[in-house]
Design a protein around this motif. Structure first.
Motif, PDB file in Angstrom:
ATOM      1  N   TYR A   6      25.076   7.843  33.178  1.00 33.22           N
ATOM      2  CA  TYR A   6      25.719   9.284  32.982  1.00 33.22           C
ATOM      3  C   TYR A   6      25.105  10.675  33.258  1.00 33.22           C
ATOM      4  O   TYR A   6      23.912  10.492  33.266  1.00 33.22           O
ATOM      5  CB  TYR A   6      26.159   9.527  31.633  1.00 33.22           C
ATOM      6  CG  TYR A   6      27.083  10.630  31.255  1.00 33.22           C
ATOM      7  CD1 TYR A   6      28.318  10.169  30.637  1.00 33.22           C
ATOM      8  CD2 TYR A   6      26.761  12.146  31.518  1.00 33.22           C
ATOM      9  CE1 TYR A   6      29.212  11.331  30.075  1.00 33.22           C
ATOM     10  CE2 TYR A   6      27.860  12.850  31.051  1.00 33.22           C
ATOM     11  CZ  TYR A   6      28.844  12.690  30.598  1.00 33.22           C
ATOM     12  OH  TYR A   6      30.026  13.521  30.326  1.00 33.22           O
ATOM     13  N   THR A   7      25.297  11.441  34.441  1.00 29.65           N
ATOM     14  CA  THR A   7      24.568  12.257  35.005  1.00 29.65           C
ATOM     15  C   THR A   7      25.073  13.955  34.323  1.00 29.65           C
ATOM     16  O   THR A   7      26.368  14.034  34.711  1.00 29.65           O
ATOM     17  CB  THR A   7      24.603  12.316  36.457  1.00 29.65           C
ATOM     18  OG1 THR A   7      23.959  11.116  36.891  1.00 29.65           O
ATOM     19  CG2 THR A   7      23.906  13.552  37.034  1.00 29.65           C
ATOM     20  N   THR A  23      30.481   3.438  26.290  1.00 29.98           N
ATOM     21  CA  THR A  23      31.023   4.611  26.072  1.00 29.98           C
ATOM     22  C   THR A  23      31.714   4.374  24.629  1.00 29.98           C
ATOM     23  O   THR A  23      32.700   3.406  24.378  1.00 29.98           O
ATOM     24  CB  THR A  23      32.266   4.998  26.879  1.00 29.98           C
ATOM     25  OG1 THR A  23      31.619   5.286  28.046  1.00 29.98           O
ATOM     26  CG2 THR A  23      33.020   6.114  26.353  1.00 29.98           C
ATOM     27  N   LEU A  24      31.428   5.191  23.397  1.00 27.21           N
ATOM     28  CA  LEU A  24      31.942   5.101  22.302  1.00 27.21           C
ATOM     29  C   LEU A  24      33.158   5.747  22.044  1.00 27.21           C
ATOM     30  O   LEU A  24      34.235   5.145  21.280  1.00 27.21           O
ATOM     31  CB  LEU A  24      30.793   5.384  21.322  1.00 27.21           C
ATOM     32  CG  LEU A  24      29.408   4.842  21.313  1.00 27.21           C
ATOM     33  CD1 LEU A  24      28.512   5.584  20.527  1.00 27.21           C
ATOM     34  CD2 LEU A  24      29.690   3.401  20.641  1.00 27.21           C
ATOM     35  N   THR A  39      23.225   5.062  24.472  1.00 20.59           N
ATOM     36  CA  THR A  39      22.094   4.789  25.439  1.00 20.59           C
ATOM     37  C   THR A  39      20.841   4.007  25.008  1.00 20.59           C
ATOM     38  O   THR A  39      20.598   4.270  23.720  1.00 20.59           O
ATOM     39  CB  THR A  39      21.633   6.134  25.910  1.00 20.59           C
ATOM     40  OG1 THR A  39      20.771   6.728  25.066  1.00 20.59           O
ATOM     41  CG2 THR A  39      22.868   7.297  26.348  1.00 20.59           C
ATOM     42  N   PRO A  40      20.249   3.449  25.830  1.00 20.34           N
ATOM     43  CA  PRO A  40      19.065   2.524  25.469  1.00 20.34           C
ATOM     44  C   PRO A  40      17.853   3.535  25.087  1.00 20.34           C
ATOM     45  O   PRO A  40      17.153   3.428  24.353  1.00 20.34           O
ATOM     46  CB  PRO A  40      18.852   1.704  26.642  1.00 20.34           C
ATOM     47  CG  PRO A  40      19.403   2.364  27.681  1.00 20.34           C
ATOM     48  CD  PRO A  40      20.700   3.073  27.483  1.00 20.34           C
ATOM     49  N   GLU A  41      17.718   4.729  25.811  1.00 20.40           N
ATOM     50  CA  GLU A  41      16.706   5.626  25.656  1.00 20.40           C
ATOM     51  C   GLU A  41      16.653   6.543  24.540  1.00 20.40           C
ATOM     52  O   GLU A  41      15.843   6.635  23.834  1.00 20.40           O
ATOM     53  CB  GLU A  41      16.387   6.100  26.977  1.00 20.40           C
ATOM     54  CG  GLU A  41      15.266   7.092  27.121  1.00 20.40           C
ATOM     55  CD  GLU A  41      14.046   6.221  27.594  1.00 20.40           C
ATOM     56  OE1 GLU A  41      13.000   6.200  27.023  1.00 20.40           O
ATOM     57  OE2 GLU A  41      14.171   5.169  28.496  1.00 20.40           O
ATOM     58  N   TYR A 119      29.680   8.800  14.664  1.00 17.99           N
ATOM     59  CA  TYR A 119      28.732   8.074  15.573  1.00 17.99           C
ATOM     60  C   TYR A 119      27.503   8.595  15.334  1.00 17.99           C
ATOM     61  O   TYR A 119      26.466   8.131  16.002  1.00 17.99           O
ATOM     62  CB  TYR A 119      29.414   8.207  16.930  1.00 17.99           C
ATOM     63  CG  TYR A 119      30.516   7.424  17.277  1.00 17.99           C
ATOM     64  CD1 TYR A 119      30.479   5.963  17.220  1.00 17.99           C
ATOM     65  CD2 TYR A 119      31.736   8.091  17.498  1.00 17.99           C
ATOM     66  CE1 TYR A 119      31.505   5.295  17.623  1.00 17.99           C
ATOM     67  CE2 TYR A 119      32.813   7.356  17.873  1.00 17.99           C
ATOM     68  CZ  TYR A 119      32.749   6.026  17.737  1.00 17.99           C
ATOM     69  OH  TYR A 119      33.771   5.281  18.110  1.00 17.99           O
ATOM     70  N   LEU A 120      27.167   9.963  14.801  1.00 16.28           N
ATOM     71  CA  LEU A 120      25.761  10.536  14.601  1.00 16.28           C
ATOM     72  C   LEU A 120      25.553  10.729  12.958  1.00 16.28           C
ATOM     73  O   LEU A 120      25.415  11.848  12.652  1.00 16.28           O
ATOM     74  CB  LEU A 120      25.880  11.686  15.120  1.00 16.28           C
ATOM     75  CG  LEU A 120      26.118  11.691  16.763  1.00 16.28           C
ATOM     76  CD1 LEU A 120      26.506  13.046  17.374  1.00 16.28           C
ATOM     77  CD2 LEU A 120      25.039  10.989  17.812  1.00 16.28           C
TER      78      LEU A 120
END
Length: 276
Positions: A6-7, A23-24, A39-41, A119-120
């Motif tokens: 994703y940019t 994508t959730l 994301t993994p990061e 989700y958060l």
């Protein structure tokens, strides 16, 4: 590069990209394009109109710094307003201050609140706290209708495009002045000095015309454009740089500290020049 990326295109010639596991949720809300990705990061991340709003890994920097400098400057911040901030991070930090009796959140897009809760949860987990009132409403109009009501106001908005554009205008800052009590103060995120010099200069000019004390301070947020982020503080009475460090309470924080309270107002020369 393998996988899905994703940019966020931050200027016509520069952007930030992050690998995405999945994508959730994605949705065109009434106001903006909302994407929630894993994301993994940086863990789960929220994008609005293609711009990074927050991530589970680095969100603490932004939310601590938009909240604690002001709340540790005002001696009695009982009634606090957050304009925007539907992810709930600013509210979570505000509630760490025992003097705060009520925190009001006014977010124009209810979908941001809904999917942040889902989700958060580490960010949005205090939105149902009994000290909090959540209103899905236009923050600009809420300010217009509020007079002499709040001790501290925080403008936790997206960048100055779309529904957030009016939140960077002089008339909005004048409305904030009138919504604050006689010794009130406000803070707003004001983007980054590498790509948005004109915006920072304009906001500083407008706020200085209204508030007797106007200060710019910075923090390092890796997922935001350039990594260097600014906040503009306007105060009717209290100077954040005059705060006695010994009066700042110990808080459960990861970025903000009493010593950093003062250090954040020490600006690199090119940023300091934007405040003149």
């Amino acid at each position: 590069m393998g996988g899905m990326w994703y940019t966020e295109k931050q200027t016509d010639h520069f952007g930030i990209t992050v690998e995405v596991n999945k994508t959730l949720h994605t949705e065109q809300t009434e106001f903006q394009k909302l994407d929630m990705v894993e994301t993994p990061e940086f863990g789960n991340m929220l994008f609005l109109d293609g711009m990074v709003m927050t991530s589970e890994v680095d969100e603490f920097v932004y939310h601590e710094m938009v909240v604690h400098p002001a709340l540790n400057t005002h001696p009695n911040p009982e009634n606090v307003l957050v304009v925007g901030g539907g992810d709930g991070g600013a509210i979570r930090e505000i509630l760490k201050h025992k003097k705060v009796k009520k925190a009001t959140l006014v977010e124009i897009d209810g979908k941001v609140i809904e999917y942040s809760k889902k989700y958060l949860p580490s960010i949005a987990g205090e939105l149902d706290n009994p000290r909090v009132e959540v209103k899905v409403d236009d923050g600009f109009m809420h300010i217009v209708k509020s007079k002499n009501l709040y001790d501290v106001i925080m403008v936790d908005s997206t960048e100055p495009v779309g529904p957030a554009a009016p939140l960077f205008e002089r008339g909005f800052y004048q409305g904030i002045y009138e919504a604050l009590k006689d010794d009130g103060m406000f803070v707003a995120q004001t983007d980054n000095p590498w790509f948005k010099e004109d915006l920072i200069r304009k906001v500083m000019h407008d706020v200085k015309e209204i508030f007797p004390i106007t200060k710019l301070y910075i923090a390092n947020i890796p997922t935001y454009p350039s990594g260097m982020w600014t906040f503009t503080l306007g105060s009717k009475k209290y100077d954040p740089e005059a705060v006695d460090l010994n009066t700042i309470p110990e808080l459960d924080t990861k970025y903000y500290t009493p010593r950093l309270h003062h250090a954040a107002f020490v600006l690199p020369k090119f940023v300091e020049d934007m405040t003149k």
